[in-house]
Design an enzyme around this catalytic site. Structure first.
Site, PDB file in Angstrom:
ATOM      1  N   ASP A   7      47.390  40.899  63.780  1.00 43.65           N
ATOM      2  CA  ASP A   7      47.182  41.747  63.896  1.00 43.65           C
ATOM      3  C   ASP A   7      45.230  42.745  64.368  1.00 43.65           C
ATOM      4  O   ASP A   7      44.944  41.896  64.160  1.00 43.65           O
ATOM      5  CB  ASP A   7      47.462  42.837  62.378  1.00 43.65           C
ATOM      6  CG  ASP A   7      48.001  44.660  62.122  1.00 43.65           C
ATOM      7  OD1 ASP A   7      48.102  44.744  64.047  1.00 43.65           O
ATOM      8  OD2 ASP A   7      48.275  44.789  61.199  1.00 43.65           O
ATOM      9  N   GLY A  40      46.456  51.114  67.359  1.00 46.08           N
ATOM     10  CA  GLY A  40      47.356  52.529  67.970  1.00 46.08           C
ATOM     11  C   GLY A  40      46.746  53.703  69.361  1.00 46.08           C
ATOM     12  O   GLY A  40      47.718  53.936  70.018  1.00 46.08           O
ATOM     13  N   CYS A  70      52.444  42.894  63.789  1.00 44.52           N
ATOM     14  CA  CYS A  70      52.358  43.988  64.182  1.00 44.52           C
ATOM     15  C   CYS A  70      53.216  44.891  65.160  1.00 44.52           C
ATOM     16  O   CYS A  70      53.295  44.315  65.874  1.00 44.52           O
ATOM     17  CB  CYS A  70      51.121  44.616  65.058  1.00 44.52           C
ATOM     18  SG  CYS A  70      50.214  45.670  65.661  1.00 44.52           S
ATOM     19  N   THR A  72      53.642  47.920  66.353  1.00 47.85           N
ATOM     20  CA  THR A  72      52.413  48.609  67.866  1.00 47.85           C
ATOM     21  C   THR A  72      52.426  47.142  69.393  1.00 47.85           C
ATOM     22  O   THR A  72      52.275  47.320  70.052  1.00 47.85           O
ATOM     23  CB  THR A  72      51.165  48.970  67.821  1.00 47.85           C
ATOM     24  OG1 THR A  72      51.456  49.879  66.894  1.00 47.85           O
ATOM     25  CG2 THR A  72      50.739  49.732  69.403  1.00 47.85           C
ATOM     26  N   CYS A 177      56.454  49.999  60.577  1.00 51.65           N
ATOM     27  CA  CYS A 177      55.312  50.041  60.450  1.00 51.65           C
ATOM     28  C   CYS A 177      54.877  48.875  59.984  1.00 51.65           C
ATOM     29  O   CYS A 177      55.019  49.443  58.720  1.00 51.65           O
ATOM     30  CB  CYS A 177      53.694  50.861  60.080  1.00 51.65           C
ATOM     31  SG  CYS A 177      51.988  50.637  60.221  1.00 51.65           S
ATOM     32  N   THR A 178      53.991  47.813  59.912  1.00 47.72           N
ATOM     33  CA  THR A 178      53.775  46.861  58.551  1.00 47.72           C
ATOM     34  C   THR A 178      52.978  46.836  58.266  1.00 47.72           C
ATOM     35  O   THR A 178      53.256  46.323  56.623  1.00 47.72           O
ATOM     36  CB  THR A 178      53.329  45.451  59.808  1.00 47.72           C
ATOM     37  OG1 THR A 178      52.263  45.612  60.593  1.00 47.72           O
ATOM     38  CG2 THR A 178      54.169  44.831  60.287  1.00 47.72           C
ATOM     39  N   HIS A 179      52.125  47.113  58.152  1.00 47.37           N
ATOM     40  CA  HIS A 179      50.912  48.114  57.371  1.00 47.37           C
ATOM     41  C   HIS A 179      52.380  48.532  55.964  1.00 47.37           C
ATOM     42  O   HIS A 179      52.014  47.944  54.307  1.00 47.37           O
ATOM     43  CB  HIS A 179      50.082  49.093  57.249  1.00 47.37           C
ATOM     44  CG  HIS A 179      48.755  48.734  58.387  1.00 47.37           C
ATOM     45  ND1 HIS A 179      48.819  48.440  59.385  1.00 47.37           N
ATOM     46  CD2 HIS A 179      47.781  48.629  58.054  1.00 47.37           C
ATOM     47  CE1 HIS A 179      47.673  47.778  59.990  1.00 47.37           C
ATOM     48  NE2 HIS A 179      47.191  47.576  58.869  1.00 47.37           N
TER      49      HIS A 179
END
Length: 267
Positions: A7, A40, A70, A72, A177-179
């Site tokens: 990521d 991004g 990720c 994106t 979004c993985t965050h």
């Protein structure tokens, strides 16, 4: 067994922790790009080049599989990553959990980065899997960046702004979004309405970890010895988990691996 995850930053932590829960004996290689983040705002071509470099750094450690942790990067770079690394190294991308959310039948929302919200990629997934279900796309301005830096005030502000755009009747939130999976319970608290059924959150980490094991023909073994090693790569350089990672439970789980277990690349 050795599994790599990549990521731009710490968004790979939920998937890494999920792999650790399923196979505590697996060696993890986590490869991020602090020199080039965030990805991004980059052009798809630039992002792809950064992703390829991060993936090649991980591949040098000879993992058995690579998880693109990720959304994106999965949108823009997955074809290039697979063209470079497969079939020798299986590459598993991360897709928003729109299909299981739609199966619930109720109205749901997708929280994603502004770049992903409204994108042809996300709209295509909605059309394919969520026909007939009310879906609201919510852009989460600044949330990934706030999570990346473990900035509590900024996290709260970004979540509040996204919650204000979320319809009151939603039954489910897809974390696109993985965050965002690192602050899932804070999102739940902000969106849950009094008197409404418990909100369902759909992330991707568990499914991605399980898919990596399937690609390798391996089975979950949560009771295996917790002796999996950890290698941390920062823009290709071997290092340690960033301080922000240890602000989250998923990072703390990985941080429990002692220095004696940190692996070196095979010669």
């Amino acid at each position: 067994m050795k599994i790599a995850l990549m990521d731009s930053g710490i968004g790979l932590l939920p998937a890494a922790a999920a792999v650790r829960r399923l196979r505590p004996d697996a060696h993890l290689v986590i490869s991020s790009d602090p020199d080039g983040m965030p990805w991004g705002p980059r052009t798809p071509q630039d992002l792809t080049q950064r992703a390829l470099a991060v993936a090649e750094a991980a591949a040098a450690h000879r993992p058995d599989a690579l998880i693109v942790g990720c959304n994106t990067a999965s949108v823009h770079a997955l074809p290039a990553l697979r063209a470079l690394l497969e079939p020798v190294l299986p590459v598993i991308g991360t897709v928003p959990a729109i299909k299981p959310a739609a199966a619930g039948g109720g109205p749901f929302t997708i929280w994603a980065t502004p770049a992903t919200t409204g994108s042809p990629y996300q709209r295509g997934l909605i059309e394919e899997f969520a026909g007939g279900v009310a879906v609201t796309e919510v852009p989460c301005w600044g949330l990934a960046e706030a999570v990346e830096h473990a900035d509590d005030a900024a996290i709260d502000a970004a979540i509040a702004a996204a919650a204000a755009l979320t319809p009151d009747d939603v039954t489910t939130v897809v974390l696109g979004c993985t965050h965002y999976e690192l602050v899932a319970e804070r999102i739940r608290a902000a969106v849950q309405k009094p008197g409404r059924p418990p909100l369902v959150l759909h992330g991707s980490a568990g499914a991605v970890a399980a898919q990596a094991l399937r690609r390798l023909g391996e089975s979950p073994a949560p009771g295996a010895p917790a002796d999996g090693a950890l290698t941390v790569l920062l823009s290709g350089r071997e290092g340690s988990l960033p301080a922000a990672a240890l602000a989250y439970e998923e990072g703390k789980q990985l941080g429990e691996v002692g220095p004696a277990l940190v692996a070196r690349p095979e010669q």
